[in-house]
Design an enzyme around this catalytic site. Structure first.
Site, mmCIF file in Angstrom:
data_model
loop_
_atom_site.group_PDB
_atom_site.id
_atom_site.type_symbol
_atom_site.label_atom_id
_atom_site.label_comp_id
_atom_site.label_asym_id
_atom_site.label_seq_id
_atom_site.Cartn_x
_atom_site.Cartn_y
_atom_site.Cartn_z
ATOM 1 N N ASP A 116 24.371 25.571 68.731
ATOM 2 C CA ASP A 116 25.237 24.536 69.315
ATOM 3 C C ASP A 116 26.925 24.693 69.516
ATOM 4 O OD1 ASP A 116 23.182 23.050 68.849
ATOM 5 O OD2 ASP A 116 23.827 21.752 67.240
ATOM 6 N N GLU A 125 22.816 20.592 71.079
ATOM 7 C CA GLU A 125 22.496 19.264 70.216
ATOM 8 C C GLU A 125 22.820 18.437 71.569
ATOM 9 O OE1 GLU A 125 24.323 18.282 66.526
ATOM 10 O OE2 GLU A 125 23.570 16.384 66.492
ATOM 11 N N LYS A 152 18.191 20.062 71.705
ATOM 12 C CA LYS A 152 17.496 19.603 70.627
ATOM 13 C C LYS A 152 18.394 18.359 70.130
ATOM 14 C CE LYS A 152 20.698 22.373 67.382
ATOM 15 N NZ LYS A 152 21.210 20.909 66.647
ATOM 16 N N LYS A 195 19.418 17.816 63.956
ATOM 17 C CA LYS A 195 20.211 18.697 63.489
ATOM 18 C C LYS A 195 19.430 20.242 63.497
ATOM 19 C CE LYS A 195 23.281 15.885 62.760
ATOM 20 N NZ LYS A 195 24.251 15.530 63.883
ATOM 21 N N VAL A 204 27.533 26.728 64.792
ATOM 22 C CA VAL A 204 28.176 25.644 64.216
ATOM 23 C C VAL A 204 27.289 24.234 64.207
ATOM 24 C CG1 VAL A 204 30.445 26.255 64.878
ATOM 25 C CG2 VAL A 204 29.185 24.867 66.342
ATOM 26 N N THR A 205 27.669 23.558 63.100
ATOM 27 C CA THR A 205 28.550 23.881 62.151
ATOM 28 C C THR A 205 27.449 24.442 60.705
ATOM 29 O OG1 THR A 205 28.286 21.581 61.241
ATOM 30 C CG2 THR A 205 30.169 22.151 62.642
ATOM 31 N N CYS A 260 23.828 21.936 61.302
ATOM 32 C CA CYS A 260 22.991 22.218 62.110
ATOM 33 C C CYS A 260 22.360 23.584 62.111
ATOM 34 C CB CYS A 260 23.304 22.209 63.659
ATOM 35 S SG CYS A 260 23.509 20.534 64.089
ATOM 36 N N GLN A 290 19.510 33.124 44.219
ATOM 37 C CA GLN A 290 18.277 33.250 43.601
ATOM 38 C C GLN A 290 17.531 34.241 44.615
ATOM 39 O OE1 GLN A 290 16.631 29.145 42.271
ATOM 40 N NE2 GLN A 290 17.976 28.300 44.004
HETATM 41 N N1 TIU Z 1 25.754 21.205 65.403
HETATM 42 C C1 TIU Z 1 26.166 20.677 64.379
HETATM 43 O O1 TIU Z 1 26.468 21.030 63.126
HETATM 44 N N2 TIU Z 1 26.286 19.096 64.761
HETATM 45 C C2 TIU Z 1 26.985 18.397 64.001
HETATM 46 O O2 TIU Z 1 26.779 17.304 64.083
HETATM 47 N N3 TIU Z 1 27.855 18.896 62.970
HETATM 48 C C3 TIU Z 1 29.060 18.165 62.400
HETATM 49 O O3 TIU Z 1 29.434 18.818 61.578
HETATM 50 N N4 TIU Z 1 29.225 17.096 62.855
#
Ligand code: TIU
Length: 224
Positions: free
Chosen positions: A26, A74, A131, A134, A159-160, A164, A204
Protein backbone atom coordinates in the site's frame (compact mmCIF):
# COMPACT_ATOMS: atom_id res chain seq x y z
CA UNK A 1 22.76 -22.27 4.39
CA UNK A 2 22.72 -18.55 3.64
CA UNK A 3 20.99 -16.30 6.11
CA UNK A 4 20.12 -12.68 6.76
CA UNK A 5 21.36 -11.35 10.14
CA UNK A 6 18.02 -10.66 11.80
CA UNK A 7 16.09 -10.68 15.06
CA UNK A 8 15.31 -12.78 17.03
CA UNK A 9 17.91 -14.89 15.16
CA UNK A 10 19.32 -15.25 11.64
CA UNK A 11 16.67 -15.62 8.92
CA UNK A 12 17.49 -18.70 6.84
CA UNK A 13 17.22 -17.94 3.14
CA UNK A 14 15.70 -20.54 0.82
CA UNK A 15 18.10 -22.69 -1.24
CA UNK A 16 17.00 -20.86 -4.37
CA UNK A 17 16.53 -17.09 -4.49
CA UNK A 18 13.53 -17.67 -6.71
CA UNK A 19 11.52 -18.90 -3.70
CA UNK A 20 11.84 -15.45 -2.08
CA UNK A 21 9.52 -12.54 -2.95
CA UNK A 22 9.36 -8.89 -1.93
CA UNK A 23 5.94 -7.65 -0.82
CA UNK A 24 5.36 -3.88 -0.81
CA UNK A 25 2.14 -3.00 0.99
CA UNK A 26 0.00 0.00 0.00
CA UNK A 27 2.70 2.60 -0.84
CA UNK A 28 -0.10 4.67 -2.36
CA UNK A 29 -0.60 8.38 -2.81
CA UNK A 30 -3.78 8.00 -0.67
CA UNK A 31 -1.60 7.16 2.34
CA UNK A 32 1.52 9.26 1.66
CA UNK A 33 0.38 12.50 0.05
CA UNK A 34 -1.60 15.52 1.29
CA UNK A 35 -5.30 15.26 0.36
CA UNK A 36 -5.41 11.46 0.55
CA UNK A 37 -7.09 9.03 2.95
CA UNK A 38 -4.28 9.13 5.54
CA UNK A 39 -4.33 12.90 5.58
CA UNK A 40 -8.15 12.93 5.80
CA UNK A 41 -7.91 10.77 8.92
CA UNK A 42 -5.80 13.55 10.48
CA UNK A 43 -2.41 11.85 10.36
CA UNK A 44 1.14 13.20 10.15
CA UNK A 45 2.42 11.91 6.79
CA UNK A 46 6.15 12.44 7.39
CA UNK A 47 7.02 9.03 8.95
CA UNK A 48 5.58 7.31 5.87
CA UNK A 49 7.36 9.59 3.43
CA UNK A 50 10.67 8.97 5.25
CA UNK A 51 10.92 5.27 4.26
CA UNK A 52 10.78 5.87 0.50
CA UNK A 53 14.59 6.07 -0.07
CA UNK A 54 15.25 2.74 1.72
CA UNK A 55 12.41 1.07 -0.16
CA UNK A 56 13.87 2.33 -3.44
CA UNK A 57 17.24 0.78 -2.49
CA UNK A 58 15.66 -2.54 -1.51
CA UNK A 59 13.51 -2.63 -4.64
CA UNK A 60 16.53 -1.93 -6.84
CA UNK A 61 18.48 -4.79 -5.22
CA UNK A 62 15.59 -7.24 -5.46
CA UNK A 63 14.97 -6.29 -9.11
CA UNK A 64 18.68 -6.73 -9.92
CA UNK A 65 18.45 -10.31 -8.58
CA UNK A 66 15.31 -11.06 -10.60
CA UNK A 67 13.14 -11.84 -7.57
CA UNK A 68 9.35 -11.66 -7.70
CA UNK A 69 8.00 -8.27 -6.60
CA UNK A 70 4.42 -7.99 -5.34
CA UNK A 71 2.82 -4.59 -4.80
CA UNK A 72 -0.52 -4.18 -3.05
CA UNK A 73 -3.06 -1.38 -3.20
CA UNK A 74 -5.93 -0.95 -0.75
CA UNK A 75 -8.87 0.00 -2.92
CA UNK A 76 -12.51 -0.57 -3.69
CA UNK A 77 -14.66 -0.89 -6.78
CA UNK A 78 -16.31 2.41 -7.88
CA UNK A 79 -19.72 1.16 -6.69
CA UNK A 80 -18.14 0.27 -3.28
CA UNK A 81 -19.81 -3.16 -3.47
CA UNK A 82 -16.63 -4.70 -1.99
CA UNK A 83 -16.52 -2.29 0.97
CA UNK A 84 -18.38 -3.50 4.06
CA UNK A 85 -20.74 -0.87 5.54
CA UNK A 86 -18.73 -1.03 8.77
CA UNK A 87 -15.57 0.11 6.94
CA UNK A 88 -17.49 2.81 5.09
CA UNK A 89 -19.09 4.27 8.21
CA UNK A 90 -16.17 3.94 10.65
CA UNK A 91 -14.63 7.09 12.15
CA UNK A 92 -15.50 10.76 12.30
CA UNK A 93 -13.60 12.01 9.26
CA UNK A 94 -15.18 14.57 6.95
CA UNK A 95 -13.79 12.59 3.98
CA UNK A 96 -14.88 8.97 3.63
CA UNK A 97 -14.07 6.09 1.28
CA UNK A 98 -15.61 6.90 -2.11
CA UNK A 99 -15.82 10.66 -1.47
CA UNK A 100 -14.16 13.07 -3.91
CA UNK A 101 -10.83 14.57 -2.86
CA UNK A 102 -8.16 16.62 -4.62
CA UNK A 103 -6.72 13.29 -5.89
CA UNK A 104 -10.02 11.74 -7.01
CA UNK A 105 -12.32 9.43 -5.06
CA UNK A 106 -10.77 8.20 -1.79
CA UNK A 107 -9.55 4.55 -1.87
CA UNK A 108 -11.30 3.79 -5.18
CA UNK A 109 -9.43 1.67 -7.73
CA UNK A 110 -8.06 3.62 -10.69
CA UNK A 111 -8.31 7.07 -9.08
CA UNK A 112 -5.14 9.24 -9.10
CA UNK A 113 -4.77 9.12 -5.32
CA UNK A 114 -5.06 5.36 -5.29
CA UNK A 115 -1.95 4.88 -7.42
CA UNK A 116 1.36 3.69 -6.03
CA UNK A 117 3.75 6.64 -5.55
CA UNK A 118 5.86 7.29 -8.68
CA UNK A 119 9.19 6.43 -6.95
CA UNK A 120 8.00 2.83 -6.45
CA UNK A 121 5.88 2.35 -9.59
CA UNK A 122 5.46 -1.33 -10.48
CA UNK A 123 7.23 -2.60 -13.60
CA UNK A 124 5.07 -4.45 -16.17
CA UNK A 125 6.41 -7.86 -15.02
CA UNK A 126 5.57 -7.25 -11.35
CA UNK A 127 2.42 -8.40 -9.54
CA UNK A 128 -0.12 -5.83 -8.34
CA UNK A 129 -2.72 -7.07 -5.86
CA UNK A 130 -5.83 -4.92 -5.43
CA UNK A 131 -7.11 -5.63 -1.94
CA UNK A 132 -10.37 -4.53 -0.28
CA UNK A 133 -9.22 -5.37 3.24
CA UNK A 134 -6.24 -4.76 5.45
CA UNK A 135 -4.65 -8.16 4.86
CA UNK A 136 -3.33 -8.90 1.35
CA UNK A 137 -4.78 -12.45 1.38
CA UNK A 138 -8.41 -11.48 2.05
CA UNK A 139 -10.52 -11.61 -1.15
CA UNK A 140 -7.45 -11.50 -3.46
CA UNK A 141 -5.61 -13.99 -5.72
CA UNK A 142 -2.40 -13.71 -3.66
CA UNK A 143 -2.32 -17.35 -2.48
CA UNK A 144 -2.56 -18.77 -5.99
CA UNK A 145 0.06 -16.33 -7.30
CA UNK A 146 2.52 -17.34 -4.55
CA UNK A 147 1.84 -21.02 -5.25
CA UNK A 148 2.33 -20.55 -9.00
CA UNK A 149 5.74 -18.94 -8.41
CA UNK A 150 6.70 -21.51 -5.72
CA UNK A 151 7.32 -18.77 -3.16
CA UNK A 152 8.09 -19.91 0.40
CA UNK A 153 9.75 -16.80 1.87
CA UNK A 154 8.47 -13.21 1.99
CA UNK A 155 10.24 -9.92 2.64
CA UNK A 156 7.49 -7.64 3.89
CA UNK A 157 7.51 -3.83 3.64
CA UNK A 158 5.18 -0.85 3.30
CA UNK A 159 2.50 0.96 5.26
CA UNK A 160 1.13 1.10 7.80
CA UNK A 161 3.11 -1.18 10.07
CA UNK A 162 0.43 -2.01 12.61
CA UNK A 163 -2.50 -2.07 10.17
CA UNK A 164 -2.10 -3.55 6.67
CA UNK A 165 1.53 -4.69 7.09
CA UNK A 166 0.99 -6.53 10.37
CA UNK A 167 -2.31 -8.06 9.20
CA UNK A 168 -0.65 -9.36 6.03
CA UNK A 169 2.35 -10.77 7.89
CA UNK A 170 0.07 -12.63 10.30
CA UNK A 171 -2.04 -13.97 7.43
CA UNK A 172 1.12 -15.12 5.61
CA UNK A 173 2.56 -16.74 8.73
CA UNK A 174 -0.64 -18.75 9.26
CA UNK A 175 -0.36 -19.96 5.65
CA UNK A 176 3.16 -21.28 6.24
CA UNK A 177 5.29 -18.52 4.73
CA UNK A 178 8.59 -17.55 6.37
CA UNK A 179 8.24 -13.78 6.80
CA UNK A 180 10.82 -11.09 7.46
CA UNK A 181 9.67 -7.52 8.11
CA UNK A 182 12.19 -4.95 6.83
CA UNK A 183 12.25 -2.49 9.71
CA UNK A 184 13.28 0.69 7.92
CA UNK A 185 11.01 -0.06 4.93
CA UNK A 186 7.85 0.08 7.00
CA UNK A 187 6.19 2.99 8.79
CA UNK A 188 3.22 4.01 10.84
CA UNK A 189 1.58 7.37 11.40
CA UNK A 190 2.30 6.50 15.05
CA UNK A 191 6.02 5.69 15.58
CA UNK A 192 5.31 3.99 18.91
CA UNK A 193 2.88 1.59 17.17
CA UNK A 194 5.60 0.72 14.63
CA UNK A 195 8.04 -0.08 17.41
CA UNK A 196 5.49 -2.14 19.33
CA UNK A 197 4.57 -4.09 16.19
CA UNK A 198 8.19 -4.92 15.42
CA UNK A 199 8.70 -6.16 18.95
CA UNK A 200 5.53 -8.26 19.11
CA UNK A 201 6.06 -9.95 15.74
CA UNK A 202 9.55 -11.18 16.63
CA UNK A 203 8.88 -11.97 20.33
CA UNK A 204 8.67 -15.52 21.66
CA UNK A 205 11.33 -16.82 19.29
CA UNK A 206 9.85 -15.16 16.19
CA UNK A 207 6.21 -16.06 16.85
CA UNK A 208 5.17 -14.37 13.59
CA UNK A 209 8.58 -13.93 11.95
CA UNK A 210 11.83 -12.00 11.76
CA UNK A 211 12.93 -8.37 11.43
CA UNK A 212 16.08 -6.89 9.85
CA UNK A 213 17.23 -3.64 8.25
CA UNK A 214 17.47 -2.87 4.53
CA UNK A 215 21.27 -2.91 4.79
CA UNK A 216 21.28 -6.38 6.41
CA UNK A 217 18.88 -7.73 3.79
CA UNK A 218 20.67 -6.25 0.78
CA UNK A 219 24.17 -7.31 1.92
CA UNK A 220 23.04 -10.89 2.54
CA UNK A 221 21.17 -11.15 -0.76
CA UNK A 222 24.02 -9.72 -2.81
CA UNK A 223 26.63 -12.07 -1.35
CA UNK A 224 24.53 -15.25 -1.37
N1 TIU B 1 -2.44 0.32 4.33
C1 TIU B 1 -2.99 0.52 5.51
O1 TIU B 1 -2.38 0.34 6.55
N2 TIU B 1 -4.28 1.04 5.52
C2 TIU B 1 -4.78 1.80 6.49
O2 TIU B 1 -5.97 2.06 6.51
N3 TIU B 1 -3.90 2.26 7.40
C3 TIU B 1 -4.10 3.22 8.34
O3 TIU B 1 -3.28 3.33 9.22
N4 TIU B 1 -5.19 4.00 8.26
Amino acid sequence: MNAIPALPYDYPLPDLHSHLALVIIDMQRDFLEPGGFGDALGNDLTPLQAIVPQLETLLQTVRSLGLLVIHTQECHQPDLSDCPPSKLKRGNSTLRIGDSSSMGRILVCGEPGNAIIPALSPLPNEVVILKPGKGAFYNTPLTSILQKHEITHLLITGVTTEVCVQTTMREANDRGYECLLVEDCTASYFPSFKQATIEMLRAQGGIIGWTATTDQVCRALLKS
